[in-house]
Write a protein that holds these residues in place. Structure first.
Motif, short mmCIF file in Angstrom:
data_model
loop_
_atom_site.label_atom_id
_atom_site.label_comp_id
_atom_site.label_asym_id
_atom_site.label_seq_id
_atom_site.Cartn_x
_atom_site.Cartn_y
_atom_site.Cartn_z
N MET A 33 9.02 13.61 -6.93
CA MET A 33 8.99 14.81 -7.63
C MET A 33 8.47 14.56 -8.89
O MET A 33 8.13 15.71 -9.50
N THR A 34 7.82 13.62 -9.37
CA THR A 34 6.91 13.52 -10.39
C THR A 34 5.51 14.03 -9.77
O THR A 34 5.22 13.99 -8.58
N LEU A 35 5.05 14.57 -10.90
CA LEU A 35 3.64 15.29 -10.42
C LEU A 35 2.46 14.42 -10.88
O LEU A 35 1.28 15.01 -10.98
N VAL A 36 2.48 13.01 -11.02
CA VAL A 36 1.34 12.45 -11.52
C VAL A 36 0.40 12.26 -10.30
O VAL A 36 0.51 11.18 -9.64
N GLY A 37 -0.33 13.20 -10.22
CA GLY A 37 -1.15 12.99 -8.87
C GLY A 37 -2.53 12.90 -9.30
O GLY A 37 -3.36 13.17 -8.39
N ALA A 38 -2.88 12.68 -10.38
CA ALA A 38 -4.39 12.55 -10.78
C ALA A 38 -5.18 11.16 -10.27
O ALA A 38 -6.30 11.30 -10.11
N LEU A 39 -4.12 10.56 -9.49
CA LEU A 39 -4.73 9.28 -9.05
C LEU A 39 -5.41 9.67 -7.50
O LEU A 39 -6.09 8.58 -6.96
N THR A 40 -4.91 10.52 -7.04
CA THR A 40 -5.52 10.78 -5.73
C THR A 40 -6.93 10.91 -5.43
O THR A 40 -7.73 11.35 -6.61
N GLY A 41 -7.54 10.41 -4.56
CA GLY A 41 -9.09 10.45 -4.23
C GLY A 41 -9.57 8.95 -4.53
O GLY A 41 -10.34 8.58 -3.80
N VAL A 42 -8.81 8.12 -5.27
CA VAL A 42 -9.12 6.74 -5.29
C VAL A 42 -8.15 6.02 -4.00
O VAL A 42 -7.18 6.63 -3.73
N GLU B 15 3.29 5.81 -5.21
CA GLU B 15 2.43 5.26 -6.73
C GLU B 15 2.95 6.03 -7.70
O GLU B 15 3.47 5.40 -8.96
N ALA B 16 3.11 7.29 -7.94
CA ALA B 16 3.69 8.19 -8.76
C ALA B 16 5.16 7.69 -9.32
O ALA B 16 5.58 7.42 -10.46
N ALA B 17 5.84 7.67 -8.27
CA ALA B 17 7.45 7.32 -8.28
C ALA B 17 7.29 5.96 -8.94
O ALA B 17 8.12 5.76 -9.88
N LEU B 18 6.70 4.97 -8.48
CA LEU B 18 6.92 3.65 -9.11
C LEU B 18 6.41 3.48 -10.42
O LEU B 18 7.16 2.93 -11.48
N ILE B 19 5.48 4.30 -10.84
CA ILE B 19 5.06 4.58 -12.06
C ILE B 19 5.93 5.08 -13.20
O ILE B 19 6.39 4.33 -14.20
N GLY B 20 6.52 5.99 -12.63
CA GLY B 20 7.90 6.71 -13.12
C GLY B 20 8.78 5.76 -13.51
O GLY B 20 9.52 5.77 -14.46
N VAL B 21 9.40 5.12 -12.31
CA VAL B 21 10.54 3.99 -12.34
C VAL B 21 10.27 2.94 -13.49
O VAL B 21 11.10 2.85 -14.31
N GLN C 17 6.43 12.93 -17.82
CA GLN C 17 6.54 12.26 -16.45
C GLN C 17 5.99 13.34 -15.47
O GLN C 17 5.95 12.93 -14.22
N ARG C 18 5.89 14.53 -15.87
CA ARG C 18 5.91 15.76 -15.17
C ARG C 18 7.06 16.04 -14.04
O ARG C 18 6.51 16.28 -12.69
N TRP C 19 8.20 15.55 -14.40
CA TRP C 19 9.07 15.82 -13.43
C TRP C 19 9.79 17.39 -13.25
O TRP C 19 9.62 18.30 -14.19
N THR C 20 9.86 17.85 -12.08
CA THR C 20 10.32 19.03 -11.67
C THR C 20 11.59 19.15 -11.23
O THR C 20 12.23 18.17 -11.37
N GLY C 21 12.09 20.27 -10.93
CA GLY C 21 13.33 20.51 -10.36
C GLY C 21 14.46 20.76 -11.70
O GLY C 21 14.08 20.66 -12.90
N ARG C 22 15.80 20.96 -11.17
CA ARG C 22 16.76 21.16 -12.23
C ARG C 22 17.15 20.15 -13.35
O ARG C 22 16.82 19.16 -13.15
N ARG C 23 17.35 20.80 -14.54
CA ARG C 23 17.37 20.06 -15.67
C ARG C 23 18.84 20.71 -16.60
O ARG C 23 18.76 21.62 -16.50
N GLU C 24 19.78 19.80 -16.98
CA GLU C 24 20.91 20.35 -17.77
C GLU C 24 20.71 20.30 -19.19
O GLU C 24 21.16 21.08 -20.01
#
Ligand SMILES: [Zn+2]
Ligand SMILES: [Zn+2]
Length: 192
Positions: free
Chosen positions: A1-10, A19-25, A52-59
């Protein structure tokens, strides 16, 4: 759900969402440590999630903040334990969240894996995203990429996603700091 997608292509070690999730964790785990509490209030959590560009519900409430903070020591253990214990933790996180892997596409991202609905509680989604990413780490036999920062006064976690497995320091500037200290020590030594 993080949107750290800038690494795609490499050419990557894991899938882009893993990878985005691991960086986020790692970033989440490292919000507590050497420099103290980096999630002191709801505003700080919001800023972290936006970065971290998290999407989805937040309280945006204290209960949510507490749940996210409480998740950190559990996730940090993934760096500390052996493989079998790590697997127990990962399976436990998936079980207790009723994780159901689904390929989804939202915003501008390519298809990636979600295992919780977008309206599940934030801490649940964070836990499951972490667990799903660690599934890939275990399946890939890549536990060696889970490290701790090598600066002597820092115990931040590190996820090494470099091709040549060369990442030694966390992202909080320890690499520079250690290099500067070594430089000063060399200079002081030549003066003596
Ligand atoms: Zn997503
Ligand atoms: Zn460090």
């Amino acid at each position: 759900m993080t949107l750290v997608g800038a690494l795609t292509g490499v050419k990557m070690v894991f899938a882009h969402d893993t990878e985005a999730a691991l960086i986020g964790v790692a970033a989440l785990v490292n919000t507590t440590g050497r420099d103290g509490e980096k999630l002191p209030d709801v505003a700080a959590l919001d800023a972290f999630l936006d970065a971290q560009r998290w999407t989805g519900r937040r309280e945006h409430d204290l209960a949510e903040l507490e749940a996210v903070r409480a998740l950190r020591p559990r996730l940090r253990r993934l760096w500390e334990v052996d493989e079998d214990t790590l697997v127990e933790i990962v399976n436990g996180l998936l079980r207790e969240s009723d994780a159901l892997p689904q390929l989804v596409r939202h915003d501008v991202r390519s298809y990636h894996l979600h295992a919780t609905p977008a309206d599940a509680p934030l801490a649940t989604r964070m836990a499951v995203e972490a667990a799903m990413a660690f599934v890939d780490v275990v399946r890939g036999g890549e536990l060696g990429r889970l490290r701790f920062c090598e600066a002597s006064d820092c115990d931040d976690v590190v996820i090494d996603l470099t091709k040549n497995r060369s990442k030694r320091f966390c992202d909080a500037g320890c690499g520079n700091r250690v290099a500067v200290n070594a430089y000063r020590a060399r200079k002081a030594a030549t003066r003596r």
